[in-house]
Design an enzyme around this catalytic site. Structure first.
Site, PDB file in Angstrom:
ATOM      1  N   HIS A  11      39.797  40.715  46.602  1.00 22.81           N
ATOM      2  CA  HIS A  11      38.765  41.685  47.001  1.00 22.81           C
ATOM      3  C   HIS A  11      37.494  40.931  47.389  1.00 22.81           C
ATOM      4  O   HIS A  11      36.865  40.299  46.538  1.00 22.81           O
ATOM      5  CB  HIS A  11      38.408  42.627  45.849  1.00 22.81           C
ATOM      6  CG  HIS A  11      39.512  43.508  45.379  1.00 22.81           C
ATOM      7  ND1 HIS A  11      39.810  44.709  45.976  1.00 22.81           N
ATOM      8  CD2 HIS A  11      40.379  43.372  44.341  1.00 22.81           C
ATOM      9  CE1 HIS A  11      40.813  45.292  45.329  1.00 22.81           C
ATOM     10  NE2 HIS A  11      41.177  44.498  44.329  1.00 22.81           N
ATOM     11  N   GLU A  25      47.595  42.147  37.545  1.00 22.94           N
ATOM     12  CA  GLU A  25      47.545  43.540  37.110  1.00 22.94           C
ATOM     13  C   GLU A  25      48.993  43.953  36.928  1.00 22.94           C
ATOM     14  O   GLU A  25      49.791  43.863  37.865  1.00 22.94           O
ATOM     15  CB  GLU A  25      46.841  44.413  38.139  1.00 22.94           C
ATOM     16  CG  GLU A  25      45.363  44.069  38.274  1.00 22.94           C
ATOM     17  CD  GLU A  25      44.591  45.095  39.069  1.00 22.94           C
ATOM     18  OE1 GLU A  25      43.933  45.957  38.454  1.00 22.94           O
ATOM     19  OE2 GLU A  25      44.664  45.036  40.314  1.00 22.94           O
ATOM     20  N   GLU A  59      35.798  40.022  43.501  1.00 18.79           N
ATOM     21  CA  GLU A  59      36.799  40.126  42.439  1.00 18.79           C
ATOM     22  C   GLU A  59      38.110  39.500  42.893  1.00 18.79           C
ATOM     23  O   GLU A  59      38.574  39.734  43.999  1.00 18.79           O
ATOM     24  CB  GLU A  59      37.004  41.600  42.102  1.00 18.79           C
ATOM     25  CG  GLU A  59      38.081  41.899  41.085  1.00 18.79           C
ATOM     26  CD  GLU A  59      38.219  43.399  40.822  1.00 18.79           C
ATOM     27  OE1 GLU A  59      39.173  43.791  40.130  1.00 18.79           O
ATOM     28  OE2 GLU A  59      37.361  44.172  41.324  1.00 18.79           O
ATOM     29  N   ASP A  95      41.832  39.572  41.469  1.00 19.33           N
ATOM     30  CA  ASP A  95      42.782  40.083  40.482  1.00 19.33           C
ATOM     31  C   ASP A  95      43.985  39.156  40.410  1.00 19.33           C
ATOM     32  O   ASP A  95      44.911  39.243  41.208  1.00 19.33           O
ATOM     33  CB  ASP A  95      43.225  41.494  40.859  1.00 19.33           C
ATOM     34  CG  ASP A  95      42.101  42.504  40.779  1.00 19.33           C
ATOM     35  OD1 ASP A  95      41.270  42.378  39.874  1.00 19.33           O
ATOM     36  OD2 ASP A  95      42.042  43.398  41.636  1.00 19.33           O
TER      37      ASP A  95
END
Length: 437
Positions: free
Chosen positions: A237, A226, A221, A223
């Site tokens: 991640h 956010e 993942e 991101d």
């Protein structure tokens, strides 16, 4: 011959597609290497109505029907995944290059909270991205997102067809938003690889719509974004593999195995407030969150060595903030050195390094990834890890991530007081460095 019979059995009892609401994907435009693209938006299968051949729910509230779904096989045999009324049920609308996600939507039959959607290339296939040595840009308006909410944009290594080709049970495929996975190895997915996650299902005590099953679904993942109006972070991640998990591989907190799983759940994050600059992002600050802002993310190198952030607002290019924390070299991007130093400074477990660091993440990005956009509140940690102090009683370096009170973010309060919250994403662009802004 035996394998062939098993395949026929799986196809016979695959999850079916409902016919009571037609699936009409909202259209959205975006740019690839300067050329206009026509895409579509599809909502995740977890949000959809799941019912039998009539109107009886297979999943109601946060529990499975014991009659229709006593086991995964019967559930696939009995249940239909329905099409979506995007605006009326889920508060999702699209116009031109802009996508708006509403928070609380009161529909004819239920009240919906948040959403998670994906960008489609065509009605049966997710748009796939290869990030290394490329730049991803979008414009976002978080002015209507208070503490406790997260308007997120990110990439996950889920299959382009939603798993339909590999897993015959996943018959609805990408057209109906199947195949989700992320680095938290979520157990709340109702279907994983097309199979109902009914075994050991436990309704979540503080969320009337969610529960957890025996299996989780893990994958790499990234991101990109956010955020709410008070704080923002971007986070890497890495996972050692992308797979359905069970037991230790899931890295479940409830079993005290967070760092024994196949994914780095903590990640390596860059949050300006957390790393010492409390005047960079927020209402009226250097990057003014009360107004739309264009966010540029560059993935430098192959193998990947650096992830860099650039901002554009009011016609001005704004360089990212620099770290100003004891023990961390003054930098404005994510690198192996930054990740290692930040973990030492905070005393956090360096699971990012254990999962291969930037090299491991770079290898994971050899797999194409899917674009995800979502709006959600947090029934586990009240979003304190994004916009407040987390853990709430900590005085350690890096514990404070934003200006929100530690008493904020309770979903019951957020859903009541901020039902009309929303996030707007627009002008998605992907291409060579310095070509999209």
């Amino acid at each position: 011959m035996f394998g062939f019979l098993l395949s026929l059995f799986a196809l016979q009892f695959a999850l079916e597609i409902g016919t009571q609401t037609s699936e009409s994907h909202p259209s959205i435009t975006w740019e690839l290497n300067g050329a206009r693209q026509s895409g579509q938006i599809v909502i995740d299968s977890n949000w959809r109505w799941l019912h039998d051949s009539g109107t009886t729910n297979c999943y109601d509230g946060n529990t499975w029907s014991s009659d229709l779904c006593p086991d995964p096989e019967k559930c696939s045999q009995n249940c239909y995944l329905e099409g979506a009324d995007y605006s009326g049920t889920y508060g999702i609308s699209a116009s031109g290059s802009q996508l708006t996600l509403g928070f609380v939507t009161k529909g004819s039959y239920s009240t919906n909270i948040g959403s998670r959607v994906y960008l489609l290339k065509d009605e049966n296939t997710y748009q796939m991205f290869k990030l290394k040595n490329k730049e991803f840009t979008f414009t976002v308006d978080v002015s209507n997102l208070p503490c406790g909410l997260n308007g997120a944009l990110y990439f996950v290594a889920m299959p382009s067809d939603g798993g339909k080709a590999k897993y015959p049970l996943a018959k609805p495929g990408a057209k109906y938003g199947m195949g989700y996975c992320d680095a938290q190895c979520p157990h709340d997915m109702k279907f994983i690889n097309g199979e109902a996650n009914v075994l050991d299902w436990k309704p979540q005590s503080n969320d009337e719509n969610a529960g957890t099953g025996r299996y989780g679904t893990c994958c790499t993942e990234m991101d990109i974004w956010e955020a709410n109006s008070q704080a923002t972070a971007y986070t890497v991640h890495a996972c050692s593999k992308n797979a359905r998990c069970e037991g230790t591989e899931c890295g479940d907190d409830s079993a005290s195995q967070r760092y024994n799983g196949i994914c780095d759940k903590d990640g390596c994050d860059f949050n300006s407030w957390r790393w010492g600059n409390k005047t960079f992002f927020g209402p009226g600050l250097t990057v003014d969150s009360s107004k739309p802002v264009t966010v540029v993310t560059q993935f430098i190198g192959d193998p990947l060595t650096e992830i860099r952030r650039i901002w554009v607002q009011g016609g001005k290019v704004i360089q990212n903030s620099f770290t100003n924390v004891s023990g961390i070299t003054s930098v404005d991007s994510i690198t192996n050195t930054f990740c290692d130093e930040s973990k030492v400074a905070t005393g956090d477990t360096n699971d990012f390094k254990a999962k291969g660091g930037m090299s491991g993440f770079s290898k994971a990005l050899d797999t194409e990834v899917v674009l995800v956009l979502s709006l959600w509140d947090d029934h586990t940690a009240n979003m304190l890890w994004l916009d407040s102090t987390y853990p709430s009683n900590s005085t350690a370096i890096g514990a404070t991530r934003g200006p929100c009170a530690t008493s904020s973010g309770d979903p019951k309060n957020v859903e009541s007081a901020s039902a009309n919250a929303s996030v707007k994403f627009s002008d998605i662009k992907f291409g060579a460095f310095d070509s999209t802004y």
